[in-house]
Motif scaffolding. Structure first.
Motif, PDB file in Angstrom:
ATOM      1  N   UNK A  27      -3.500  57.597 -25.519  1.00  0.00           N
ATOM      2  CA  UNK A  27      -4.216  56.772 -24.544  1.00  0.00           C
ATOM      3  C   UNK A  27      -3.628  55.379 -24.423  1.00  0.00           C
ATOM      4  N   UNK A  28      -2.971  54.917 -25.456  1.00  0.00           N
ATOM      5  CA  UNK A  28      -2.556  53.509 -25.449  1.00  0.00           C
ATOM      6  C   UNK A  28      -1.084  53.297 -25.797  1.00  0.00           C
ATOM      7  N   UNK A  29      -0.380  54.374 -26.143  1.00  0.00           N
ATOM      8  CA  UNK A  29       1.006  54.213 -26.576  1.00  0.00           C
ATOM      9  C   UNK A  29       1.812  53.391 -25.561  1.00  0.00           C
ATOM     10  N   UNK A  30       2.428  52.318 -26.048  1.00  0.00           N
ATOM     11  CA  UNK A  30       3.265  51.449 -25.203  1.00  0.00           C
ATOM     12  C   UNK A  30       2.524  50.754 -24.064  1.00  0.00           C
ATOM     13  N   UNK A  31       1.220  50.783 -24.088  1.00  0.00           N
ATOM     14  CA  UNK A  31       0.514  49.960 -23.101  1.00  0.00           C
ATOM     15  C   UNK A  31       0.278  48.589 -23.733  1.00  0.00           C
ATOM     16  N   UNK A  67      -4.839  47.354 -21.218  1.00  0.00           N
ATOM     17  CA  UNK A  67      -4.153  48.511 -21.789  1.00  0.00           C
ATOM     18  C   UNK A  67      -4.965  49.787 -21.636  1.00  0.00           C
ATOM     19  N   UNK A  68      -6.268  49.667 -21.741  1.00  0.00           N
ATOM     20  CA  UNK A  68      -7.136  50.826 -21.535  1.00  0.00           C
ATOM     21  C   UNK A  68      -6.992  51.348 -20.107  1.00  0.00           C
ATOM     22  N   UNK A  69      -6.695  50.430 -19.182  1.00  0.00           N
ATOM     23  CA  UNK A  69      -6.448  50.846 -17.802  1.00  0.00           C
ATOM     24  C   UNK A  69      -5.005  51.302 -17.611  1.00  0.00           C
ATOM     25  N   UNK A  70      -4.191  51.194 -18.644  1.00  0.00           N
ATOM     26  CA  UNK A  70      -2.845  51.752 -18.587  1.00  0.00           C
ATOM     27  C   UNK A  70      -1.707  50.765 -18.424  1.00  0.00           C
ATOM     28  N   UNK A  88       1.374  48.538 -18.716  1.00  0.00           N
ATOM     29  CA  UNK A  88       2.443  48.662 -19.709  1.00  0.00           C
ATOM     30  C   UNK A  88       2.674  47.353 -20.441  1.00  0.00           C
ATOM     31  N   UNK A  89       3.129  47.470 -21.671  1.00  0.00           N
ATOM     32  CA  UNK A  89       3.620  46.294 -22.384  1.00  0.00           C
ATOM     33  C   UNK A  89       5.086  46.104 -21.996  1.00  0.00           C
ATOM     34  N   UNK A 106      -1.902  49.156  -9.628  1.00  0.00           N
ATOM     35  CA  UNK A 106      -2.929  49.079 -10.668  1.00  0.00           C
ATOM     36  C   UNK A 106      -4.250  48.702 -10.050  1.00  0.00           C
TER      37      UNK A 106
END
Lengths: 179, 561
Positions: B373-377, B440-443, B445-446, B462
């Motif tokens: 759900x959060x990887x790399x966000x 990040x929960x909304x996706x 990216x970092x 977004x």
């Protein structure tokens, strides 16, 4: 005396532990076990488990497999770049290429049907980030990651790259349709 | 070897001459790194704030690389070296082992830090803190990190040597203090970590100069994270030690139970290292069994240990306060705490923020399936700004308010600002972490220059809420930077221009720490800590709710198997 001095009782390991402290320790321990069990339980009963099926591959091998599917099932092209839109039959293997700075091709999948998605990168690492679902998977070059996916909602999805891959990283976004 | 010892009249601590100079050196190097990293933070935040979007892409990635490296490696490890010396030489009242090697290592760290910074600012090493292959930085980027790590490793051995010196010269009685035990934990983890770093960075260096043809990407990630994640576990051990230290310094708090706290530290040594798996959960190639055992520190033993510290630190404070007579109700001890003392307020904000914002989210994202759900966000930097900034940096800042008079013999200037600084910086950083995690929960990216995807043929739009969250990240990020810059300015000015304080008695032989005679019939029973247990249960409730909300969210996604 205090935490910055040696323990005032030489035999500190024999001192009794406070009751409330023990209560908390027991609660924390049980919670730790619950969380550990949860991941295992989800493998048995949950529907969202990332497959670990992985093969070593080469850029050439993977690109050739992806090309074969594209050649067979392309229904139209989109954007000025003529990106093929590929509609393979349910149950088939589909190959998604990550490269600087695009996801290729565009797939058109059917709602509620299962497909076997193969992921690999052609150059750097990339990040498969399916939006607005928010499913995020790391994509490596020379590794082929095989995941069974079952789309559960119709719509137009985007695949954003969320692993830094150089100066054009922010332009790396692809598309995916679920009918 | 000839040396002198100074007894600080304010704290009663004894500083050995060489150790004192080394601590000042590392504290200053740390603050300088924080300064560079902080200026870079401004560039990062003003670019990710969508309405401002200040820097061009290439400069943004350069600045982001510098921010990560200067903050996560140089600032924190320099400061930790000062903590190691403090916890050994100062707390055990002995001379430091092999001061010449310590100085050599310190300069090696400085050379390494400068070398890596030069590589980054030359512009061809914008590979991020993680420097994932096959993206290649210049050779001196890696070499600088290697030299820095070798220097830090040598100081870890100086720390261990100093423990031996203290024991051999009988400068203390009984067991080492809990804070020293915590520092020892940090040191042991640091040695593992640096070894992991060497295993991956040395071949990567040879790859960058052409002696090695290829580095496997998956191997790189697995081994690199034994440096990248574990170095953050050094921080956890170190800042928990600082929590205990500040509780002791401000309240004279005694650990609730030496046995429990030390066992919790011991669990860190055994299990924290496994956490590098947190970063590999959404990768191909590793089995689910491997992922589950490692990501959970083998059945969450390290989380269990942190939950213990999270209770015993405030519990020790509650006991000390109740003994002073703040006994009314559940929370008088907390209400009557010295909220205007920046050492305490920084420590307490660090403790609460680390637990609620950093700890809960860290465990959530470390669950094998939830990680997708959060990887790399941008959730990930949201999480680690709650652990490393609110947890570690704020605790270090709190300790510094104590060190300026004790170690630098100067009064802290601008006491009015000092009172509010931990709140300004800490609470702003709480909000930054929260809104980053929201985005990040909304996706979102970092490590991404433009959430509007300028120039992309198939841009994604977004939701408005994501833009709102990133805007708030920008606003509160700037507030936090003001709080951090204010702290740097205040500390640097105090060190140079603050009112000079009396140095205290100089001695040529150390004053030995003696234990009081044992209390007949055992120690008095300390007061109970119901207030702390209530706080702990509030924490647990938040933890359980948030944990299962995310499983619910996961269950709504596409089927994956």
């Amino acid at each position: 005396m205090s935490a910055i001095l040696p323990p005032s009782e030489r035999i500190w390991w024999n001192q009794p532990v406070d009751k409330l402290e023990l209560t908390w320790i027991s609660i924390a321990f049980v919670w730790a076990l619950v969380m550990f069990g949860m991941m295992i339980w989800w493998h048995a009963y949950g529907n969202q488990n990332l497959a670990n099926e992985t093969y070593r591959t080469t850029k050439e091998m993977f690109a050739a497999k992806a090309q074969a599917v594209v050649d067979k099932y392309t229904v139209r092209t989109e954007t000025e770049l003529q990106v093929p839109v590929v509609a393979p039959p349910p149950g088939s293997d589909i190959y998604l290429i990550a490269r600087l700075w695009a996801w290729w091709p565009i797939f058109e999948l059917e709602h509620g049907k299962t497909y076997t998605l193969h992921l690999s990168a052609m150059d750097y690492m990339h990040g498969f980030s399916l939006q607005p679902q928010n499913i995020n998977i790391q994509v490596h070059p020379n590794y082929e990651h095989v995941i069974k996916i079952t789309p559960n909602a119709r719509g137009t999805y985007s695949i954003v790259c969320n692993e830094f891959c150089g100066i054009g990283h922010h332009t790396m976004a692809g598309r995916l349709y679920v009918k | 070897m000839e040396t002198t010892y100074r007894i600080c009249p304010r704290s009663g601590l004894q500083f050995e001459d060489q150790a004192e100079k080394l601590m000042r050196f590392h504290a200053v190097c740390g603050v300088l790194s924080l300064l560079v990293g902080g200026i870079m933070a401004l560039g990062v935040i003003l670019t990710r704030w969508p309405a401002v979007h200040l820097l061009p892409a290439d400069i943004f990635y350069l600045v982001l690389t510098a921010h990560g490296v200067d903050m996560l490696i140089f600032w924190i490890i320099f400061f930790e070296m000062a903590v190691l010396i403090f916890a050994s030489s100062t707390l055990l009242r002995c001379r430091i082992a092999t001061p010449k090697i310590a100085w050599f290592s310190s300069w090696l760290m400085v050379v390494g830090a400068i070398m890596t910074n030069i590589a980054i600012f030359q512009g061809e090493s914008s590979v991020m803190f993680t420097s994932y292959v096959p993206m290649q930085a210049k050779w001196h980027f890696y070499l600088g990190l290697i030299l820095f790590a070798v220097g830090a490793l040598l100081i870890c051995f100086v720390f261990l040597g100093t423990l031996v010196v203290a024991k051999a010269e009988n400068t203390y009685e009984g067991s080492i203090p809990l804070v020293t035990f915590g520092a020892l934990t940090a040191c042991i983890i640091a040695i593992f970590t640096i070894a992991g770093g060497a295993i991956i960075l040395v071949p990567t260096f040879f790859w960058s100069i052409g002696y090695i043809r290829e580095i496997d990407t998956l191997m790189y990630r697995v081994i690199w994270w034994s440096l990248g994640h574990s170095s953050q576990q050094i921080n956890v051990s170190a800042h928990v030690a600082i929590w205990y230290a500040i509780a002791a310094i401000v309240f004279g708090a005694k650990p609730m139970s030496e046995k429990v706290s030390r066992t919790a530290y011991f669990l860190y040594i055994l299990f924290l290292q496994l956490a590098s798996a947190h970063h590999i959960l959404s990768d191909p190639g590793m089995s689910s069994e491997w992922k589950i055992v490692n990501t959970s520190y083998f059945m969450y033993f390290a989380v269990f240990a942190s939950m213990i510290h999270g209770m015993t630190v405030p519990g020790a404070i509650e006991q000390a306060q109740r003994l002073k007579g703040y006994n009314k109700g559940l929370f008088e001890w907390l209400r009557k705490a010295p909220w205007g003392n920046p050492a305490f307020s920084a420590m307490f904000l660090s403790l609460v923020g680390f637990g609620f914002l950093g700890g809960i989210t860290g465990v959530m994202m470390g669950a094998e399936q939830l990680n997708m759900l959060i990887h790399n966000t941008i959730y990930v930097p949201g999480h680690f700004h709650a652990t490393v900034v609110v947890g570690t940096t704020l605790a270090f800042m709190g300790l510094t308010y104590f060190l300026v008079p004790a170690l630098f013999k100067r009064e802290v200037m601008f006491p009015g600002f000092a009172k509010i600084q931990p709140y300004l910086y800490g609470l702003a950083m709480y909000i930054v972490s929260l809104v980053m995690m929201g985005a990040g929960t909304l996706g979102v990216s970092r490590r991404h220059w433009d959430m509007a995807f300028a120039g992309a043929p198939m841009a994604y739009e977004w939701p408005g809420a994501a833009y709102l969250m990133m805007g708030l990240t920008g606003i509160f990020g700037v507030v936090a930077i003001v709080g951090g810059a204010g702290w740097i300015l205040q500390i640097v000015l105090s060190i140079f221009f603050g009112k000079k304080l009396e140095g205290g008695e100089q001695r040529s032989i150390p004053q030995v720490l003696t234990l009081p005679p044992p209390t007949p019939g055992g120690a008095a029973h300390p007061p109970a800590t119901p207030g702390t247990l209530v706080l702990a249960l509030v924490f647990l409730t938040a933890f359980i709710l948030y944990y299962f909300v995310n499983w619910k969210y996961l269950s709504s996604l596409w089927g994956l198997s």
